[in-house]
Design a protein around this motif. Structure first.
Motif, PDB file in Angstrom:
ATOM      1  N   ALA A  74       0.834  -1.205   0.000  1.00  0.00           N
ATOM      2  CA  ALA A  74       0.000   0.000   0.000  1.00  0.00           C
ATOM      3  C   ALA A  74       0.867   1.253   0.000  1.00  0.00           C
ATOM      4  N   ALA A  75       1.957   1.228   0.757  1.00  0.00           N
ATOM      5  CA  ALA A  75       2.853   2.388   0.810  1.00  0.00           C
ATOM      6  C   ALA A  75       3.441   2.694  -0.565  1.00  0.00           C
ATOM      7  N   GLU A  76       3.634   1.656  -1.375  1.00  0.00           N
ATOM      8  CA  GLU A  76       4.181   1.832  -2.722  1.00  0.00           C
ATOM      9  C   GLU A  76       3.133   2.309  -3.720  1.00  0.00           C
ATOM     10  N   THR A  77       1.872   1.963  -3.492  1.00  0.00           N
ATOM     11  CA  THR A  77       0.856   2.205  -4.514  1.00  0.00           C
ATOM     12  C   THR A  77      -0.129   3.324  -4.178  1.00  0.00           C
ATOM     13  N   VAL A  78      -0.350   3.606  -2.918  1.00  0.00           N
ATOM     14  CA  VAL A  78      -1.292   4.672  -2.545  1.00  0.00           C
ATOM     15  C   VAL A  78      -0.602   6.018  -2.762  1.00  0.00           C
ATOM     16  N   PRO A  79      -1.250   6.917  -3.486  1.00  0.00           N
ATOM     17  CA  PRO A  79      -0.638   8.229  -3.731  1.00  0.00           C
ATOM     18  C   PRO A  79      -0.316   8.958  -2.420  1.00  0.00           C
ATOM     19  N   THR A  80       0.751   9.706  -2.424  1.00  0.00           N
ATOM     20  CA  THR A  80       1.118  10.463  -1.215  1.00  0.00           C
ATOM     21  C   THR A  80       0.154  11.614  -0.961  1.00  0.00           C
ATOM     22  N   ASP A  81      -0.496  12.095  -2.015  1.00  0.00           N
ATOM     23  CA  ASP A  81      -1.512  13.143  -1.877  1.00  0.00           C
ATOM     24  C   ASP A  81      -2.825  12.625  -2.453  1.00  0.00           C
ATOM     25  N   PRO A  82      -3.515  11.743  -1.727  1.00  0.00           N
ATOM     26  CA  PRO A  82      -4.738  11.145  -2.270  1.00  0.00           C
ATOM     27  C   PRO A  82      -5.895  12.138  -2.296  1.00  0.00           C
ATOM     28  N   ASN A  83      -6.931  11.769  -3.000  1.00  0.00           N
ATOM     29  CA  ASN A  83      -8.169  12.539  -3.046  1.00  0.00           C
ATOM     30  C   ASN A  83      -9.133  12.004  -2.009  1.00  0.00           C
ATOM     31  N   GLY A  84     -10.245  12.698  -1.844  1.00  0.00           N
ATOM     32  CA  GLY A  84     -11.328  12.235  -0.981  1.00  0.00           C
ATOM     33  C   GLY A  84     -10.964  12.277   0.483  1.00  0.00           C
ATOM     34  N   PRO A  85     -11.718  11.537   1.304  1.00  0.00           N
ATOM     35  CA  PRO A  85     -11.476  11.518   2.749  1.00  0.00           C
ATOM     36  C   PRO A  85     -10.050  11.096   3.118  1.00  0.00           C
ATOM     37  N   ALA A  86      -9.419  10.294   2.280  1.00  0.00           N
ATOM     38  CA  ALA A  86      -8.047   9.847   2.557  1.00  0.00           C
ATOM     39  C   ALA A  86      -7.083  11.024   2.632  1.00  0.00           C
ATOM     40  N   ALA A  87      -7.410  12.116   1.945  1.00  0.00           N
ATOM     41  CA  ALA A  87      -6.538  13.287   1.926  1.00  0.00           C
ATOM     42  C   ALA A  87      -6.395  13.921   3.306  1.00  0.00           C
ATOM     43  N   THR A  88      -7.397  13.738   4.167  1.00  0.00           N
ATOM     44  CA  THR A  88      -7.358  14.347   5.500  1.00  0.00           C
ATOM     45  C   THR A  88      -6.846  13.388   6.575  1.00  0.00           C
ATOM     46  N   MET A  89      -6.544  12.163   6.184  1.00  0.00           N
ATOM     47  CA  MET A  89      -6.111  11.146   7.144  1.00  0.00           C
ATOM     48  C   MET A  89      -4.596  11.137   7.299  1.00  0.00           C
ATOM     49  N   ASP A  90      -4.155  10.764   8.464  1.00  0.00           N
ATOM     50  CA  ASP A  90      -2.736  10.488   8.675  1.00  0.00           C
ATOM     51  C   ASP A  90      -2.359   9.335   7.741  1.00  0.00           C
ATOM     52  N   ARG A  91      -1.301   9.481   6.972  1.00  0.00           N
ATOM     53  CA  ARG A  91      -0.918   8.453   5.991  1.00  0.00           C
ATOM     54  C   ARG A  91      -0.674   7.098   6.645  1.00  0.00           C
ATOM     55  N   SER A  92      -0.011   7.108   7.780  1.00  0.00           N
ATOM     56  CA  SER A  92       0.269   5.860   8.475  1.00  0.00           C
ATOM     57  C   SER A  92      -1.033   5.155   8.871  1.00  0.00           C
ATOM     58  N   PHE A  93      -1.987   5.922   9.375  1.00  0.00           N
ATOM     59  CA  PHE A  93      -3.286   5.353   9.737  1.00  0.00           C
ATOM     60  C   PHE A  93      -3.992   4.792   8.509  1.00  0.00           C
ATOM     61  N   LEU A  94      -3.983   5.543   7.411  1.00  0.00           N
ATOM     62  CA  LEU A  94      -4.635   5.113   6.173  1.00  0.00           C
ATOM     63  C   LEU A  94      -4.051   3.791   5.679  1.00  0.00           C
ATOM     64  N   LEU A  95      -2.723   3.708   5.622  1.00  0.00           N
ATOM     65  CA  LEU A  95      -2.072   2.482   5.154  1.00  0.00           C
ATOM     66  C   LEU A  95      -2.371   1.309   6.077  1.00  0.00           C
ATOM     67  N   HIS A  96      -2.371   1.557   7.375  1.00  0.00           N
ATOM     68  CA  HIS A  96      -2.689   0.494   8.329  1.00  0.00           C
ATOM     69  C   HIS A  96      -4.142   0.029   8.151  1.00  0.00           C
ATOM     70  N   HIS A  97      -5.031   0.963   7.913  1.00  0.00           N
ATOM     71  CA  HIS A  97      -6.440   0.609   7.692  1.00  0.00           C
ATOM     72  C   HIS A  97      -6.598  -0.268   6.452  1.00  0.00           C
ATOM     73  N   ILE A  98      -5.941   0.116   5.371  1.00  0.00           N
ATOM     74  CA  ILE A  98      -6.012  -0.667   4.132  1.00  0.00           C
ATOM     75  C   ILE A  98      -5.483  -2.083   4.366  1.00  0.00           C
ATOM     76  N   ALA A  99      -4.332  -2.185   5.022  1.00  0.00           N
ATOM     77  CA  ALA A  99      -3.721  -3.494   5.268  1.00  0.00           C
ATOM     78  C   ALA A  99      -4.561  -4.331   6.229  1.00  0.00           C
ATOM     79  N   SER A 100      -5.053  -3.719   7.288  1.00  0.00           N
ATOM     80  CA  SER A 100      -5.866  -4.458   8.267  1.00  0.00           C
ATOM     81  C   SER A 100      -7.174  -4.928   7.652  1.00  0.00           C
ATOM     82  N   SER A 101      -7.762  -4.101   6.799  1.00  0.00           N
ATOM     83  CA  SER A 101      -8.989  -4.504   6.105  1.00  0.00           C
ATOM     84  C   SER A 101      -8.716  -5.682   5.176  1.00  0.00           C
ATOM     85  N   PHE A 102      -7.559  -5.666   4.533  1.00  0.00           N
ATOM     86  CA  PHE A 102      -7.193  -6.771   3.650  1.00  0.00           C
ATOM     87  C   PHE A 102      -7.067  -8.067   4.451  1.00  0.00           C
TER      88      PHE A 102
END
Length: 179
Positions: A119-147
């Motif tokens: 996810a760290a390699e593929t998720v844009p560093t400046d994402p759109n939508g609600p992800a843009a306001t999230m801490d990147r570390s939290f976002l990546l952890h959420h994606i991985a944990s959901s997987f």
């Protein structure tokens, strides 16, 4: 890696994969693995630090198949997820045993770490939508944990849902973060 080491590594991974289909992760010993692989203890420890390290490598190998031949992540997230799910499905008996048995925590941790790196390699560093306001570390952890949760759910349901549907459902749950 020289050919002899590669052959030993492959034998160890194959032996471990077979053993996962036969017995609970917690009951598999390094002795069981080296006996099945027909390698010595020094060979095992020259390649892996522990049984957990071997499991982590097996999980990384499964997930690496989401990369194309030159090692670059595939562009389409659906294709990436389907590739990983296909590899898990091909090893479903061992994965089911890991998810249900004593190795469940270790397997989940290994899978989470691997997906987190992807996810760290593929998720844009400046994402759109609600992800843009999230801490990147939290976002990546959420994606991985959901997987990981999705894989566990799939295994608990005996891999009955088609992998294509599981991949689409997972992405349907994640994509609203980026819209």
């Amino acid at each position: 890696m020289d050919a002899r080491k590669a052959k030993s590594r492959a034998a160890i991974v194959t032996a471990f994969s077979e053993l996962l289909c036969e017995k609970d992760y917690g009951k598999i010993t390094v002795g069981d693995i080296i006996a099945r692989a027909h390698v010595g203890r020094a060979t095992f420890y020259g390649l892996f630090k522990s049984k957990d390290d071997l499991l982590a490598e097996l999980v990384r190998d499964i997930c690496t198949h989401a990369l194309d031949d030159d090692g670059t992540p595939l562009d389409d997230p659906l294709v990436q997820v389907e590739h990983i799910l296909n590899n898990l499905w091909n090893r479903r008996q061992g994965v089911r045993a890991l998810v249900a048995g004593a190795g469940s925590r270790v397997f989940a941790d290994c899978l989470r770490k691997t997906i987190l790196l992807r996810a760290a390699e593929t998720v844009p560093t400046d994402p759109n939508g609600p992800a843009a306001t999230m801490d990147r570390s939290f976002l990546l952890h959420h994606i991985a944990s959901s997987f990981v949760g999705m894989v566990q759910w799939w295994a608990w349901h005996n891999f009955e849902a088609p992998k294509e549907d599981v991949a689409k459902d997972y992405l349907s749950a994640i994509k609203p973060l980026f819209n």
